[in-house]
Write an enzyme that holds these catalytic residues in place. Structure first.
Site, PDB file in Angstrom:
ATOM      1  CG  ASP A 218      41.961  -0.365  37.240  1.00  0.00           C
ATOM      2  OD1 ASP A 218      42.975   0.134  36.714  1.00  0.00           O
ATOM      3  OD2 ASP A 218      40.979   0.309  37.594  1.00  0.00           O
TER       4      ASP A 218
ATOM      5  CG  HIS B  43      48.793  -0.359  10.650  1.00  0.00           C
ATOM      6  ND1 HIS B  43      48.442   0.732  11.415  1.00  0.00           N
ATOM      7  CD2 HIS B  43      48.097  -0.240   9.505  1.00  0.00           C
ATOM      8  CE1 HIS B  43      47.563   1.458  10.758  1.00  0.00           C
ATOM      9  NE2 HIS B  43      47.339   0.896   9.591  1.00  0.00           N
TER      10      HIS B  43
ATOM     11  CE  LYS C 178      48.567  -0.256   5.092  1.00  0.00           C
ATOM     12  NZ  LYS C 178      47.493  -1.257   5.064  1.00  0.00           N
TER      13      LYS C 178
ATOM     14  CD  GLU D  73      41.739   6.775   7.158  1.00  0.00           C
ATOM     15  OE1 GLU D  73      41.529   5.711   7.764  1.00  0.00           O
ATOM     16  OE2 GLU D  73      42.006   7.847   7.737  1.00  0.00           O
TER      17      GLU D  73
ATOM     18  CG  HIS E 185      50.408   5.874   9.585  1.00  0.00           C
ATOM     19  ND1 HIS E 185      50.985   4.861  10.321  1.00  0.00           N
ATOM     20  CD2 HIS E 185      49.112   5.913   9.971  1.00  0.00           C
ATOM     21  CE1 HIS E 185      50.071   4.324  11.107  1.00  0.00           C
ATOM     22  NE2 HIS E 185      48.935   4.941  10.922  1.00  0.00           N
TER      23      HIS E 185
ATOM     24  CE  LYS F 136      40.145   9.439  10.596  1.00  0.00           C
ATOM     25  NZ  LYS F 136      40.285   8.073  10.065  1.00  0.00           N
TER      26      LYS F 136
END
Length: 498
Positions: A92, A180, A184, A218, A242, A350
């Site tokens: 912890d 991330h 790509k 998405e 992003h 989304k």
């Protein structure tokens, strides 16, 4: 490459199991992890080494074939070698006793022959505590690297606080803030496309480009992340990092070199050139939405509020009202000589009709058509960079329709699919970015001043939404988002791309 100790805080969490460990396994399969490299998971789970290896073994056999085909785990020697690299330490991070971790790792390598990476796949509010605890445990020196996952704060003030805490232990050049999307293949090919071909760069300006669209759509909902997502929303979760990073790569000036700080310097200039969106501008140029129940791929799915209620059932937050958006569209401008007057339309959401991420660079039409018999205005050229799925580049041009019936111009795309053209499997973004950390290459990672400049631009939007009590507009799951998003771009005489 030297051997490394890769310490993953949050090593049993969703990110580690679904992304980081499969990425490291596939890099090991391709012989990119040096002999002696260890992967040390840190969590509160109470697992020993054998229990953790069993857990990872099961997850790899489920996940790696999705990335690399059915034979991803077929080599038993590679699979066994990777599992032997794994260790687990129960800790912890709020406790003072880090002796098990420091005992396993030993002191920071004084001769610099061993790389040490601390990957913080944990809640951002723990970043500072982990860094301070690591330093106090003696596992940090000036060659240690730390990787920070998003979100880095929920506003400018909290981002600065986290950066200050981490910066009290690590120098800026040791900190790798990961996004991330920058790993790509298509995103990196954007740099090559622009700066490696004489065809595009002379056209990459307000004189030839009508507008730019950046879409990250998405089809999935928030699922079991609903409670986390409700504290974030689409603007914080996607636009602040992003989408603004993608905008920067489209709009940046050519750096002197592709390595070092050149790319990050130019991205920062773009962020500082964004025209502020404040007050009436926010009301005019932004749209926020939230999905309701609907159909996605023919399957009935619940709305956001239903998913949130199910996630919170039986918790103290069960009855809290939500004003969180799951969709954002906005119009931005970069106020410099290259881009003056060129709108950048950004949208993300989304439970939309499709799962796709792309950048559309719409060129201006030819000034005069010499083909009046065609009867219509010639379609303007359009460059589409597909980030997912089927990463690639498509250039929409005008060509003559084959046949003897005279000249009839028709649209004709030139299509570069990376998978079809180059044949090999495209590595996942995490595979590439993890190797960049091990190699000490910061180009595709965000610097502190970038993060804070992005928050500085986004924060007035959040503030105006709150001050004007702007409610998310409902849109049916499986649609293209709220109708106001179409109106946002259509009032300029334009339409969203495919």
């Amino acid at each position: 490459m030297d051997a490394a100790d890769i310490v993953v805080f949050g090593g049993t969490g969703d990110l580690a199991m679904r992304k980081l460990l499969p990425a490291l396994y596939l890099r090991d399969r391709d012989d990119q992890l040096a002999e002696g490299t260890r992967i040390v998971a840190v969590s509160r789970s109470g697992l020993g080494d054998d229990g953790y290896r069993d857990k990872v073994d099961s997850e790899l056999r489920r996940t790696a074939p999705r990335w690399a085909g059915p034979d991803a785990c077929a080599d038993d020697d590679v699979h066994s070698r990777f599992l032997r690299r794994l260790h687990h330490v129960t800790l912890d991070v709020a406790d003072d006793d880090w002796s098990e971790l420091s005992g396993l790792l030993g002191p920071a390598d004084e001769d610099g022959a061993r790389i040490r990476v601390l990957y913080l796949a944990s809640a951002p509010q723990l970043f500072g505590r982990i860094c301070v605890g690591s330093a106090q445990a003696g596992i940090v020196d000036d060659r240690t690297r730390v990787v920070l996952e998003k979100p880095l704060g929920h506003d400018l003030s909290s981002a600065r606080e986290i950066n200050d805490e981490v910066g009290s232990v690590f120098a800026e050049e040791q900190i790798y803030r990961i996004d991330h999307y920058l790993g790509k293949e298509t995103v990196q090919n954007l740099l090559v496309l622009r700066f490696g071909n004489s065809l595009f760069e002379p056209l990459w300006n307000a004189g030839q480009i009508d507008h730019v669209q950046i879409t990250v759509a998405e089809s999935i909902g928030v699922g079991n992340r609903a409670d986390y997502y409700d504290d974030s929303g689409a603007l914080r979760d996607m636009v602040q990092n992003h989408l603004l990073q993608l905008l920067c790569l489209v709009a940046m000036e050519p750096p002197a070199r592709i390595d070092g700080e050149g790319v990050r310097d130019e991205k920062l200039k773009v962020l500082r050139s964004l025209t502020p969106l404040e007050g009436p501008g926010v009301v005019r140029d932004t749209v926020r939405g939230r999905y309701t129940e609907g159909l996605v791929d023919g399957t009935a799915v619940p709305g956001y509020t239903t998913e949130l209620a199910e996630s919170r059932a039986g918790t103290p937050r069960e009855q809290e009202p939500s004003n969180t958006e799951t969709f954002v569209a906005l119009r931005a401008e970069v106020a410099n000589w290259r881009w003056a007057g060129v709108p950048f339309y950004l949208r993300t959401g989304k439970r939309l009709a499709r799962h796709a991420s792309e950048i559309v660079v719409q060129f201006k039409p030819v000034p005069h058509s010499i083909f009046p018999a065609f009867g219509e205005e010639l379609p303007a050229n359009r460059l589409v960079l597909r980030l997912q799925p089927d990463e690639g580049v498509r250039l929409h041009m005008t060509a003559k329709e084959p046949g003897p019936g005279g000249i009839r111009p028709i649209p004709a795309p030139l299509d570069l699919s990376f998978a079809r053209t180059f044949g090999d499997r495209l590595p996942d973004a995490y595979e590439r970015l993890l190797m960049d950390v091990l190699r000490g290459n910061p180009t595709l990672f965000m610097r502190r001043d970038e993060i804070e400049a992005a928050w500085r631009w986004v924060e007035p939007i959040m503030r105006t939404w709150a001050d004007t009590d702007q409610q998310p507009r409902p849109y049916a799951a499986g649609s293209d988002g709220p109708a106001a998003a179409a109106t946002l771009i259509e009032r300029d005489g334009r339409t969203w791309g495919s």
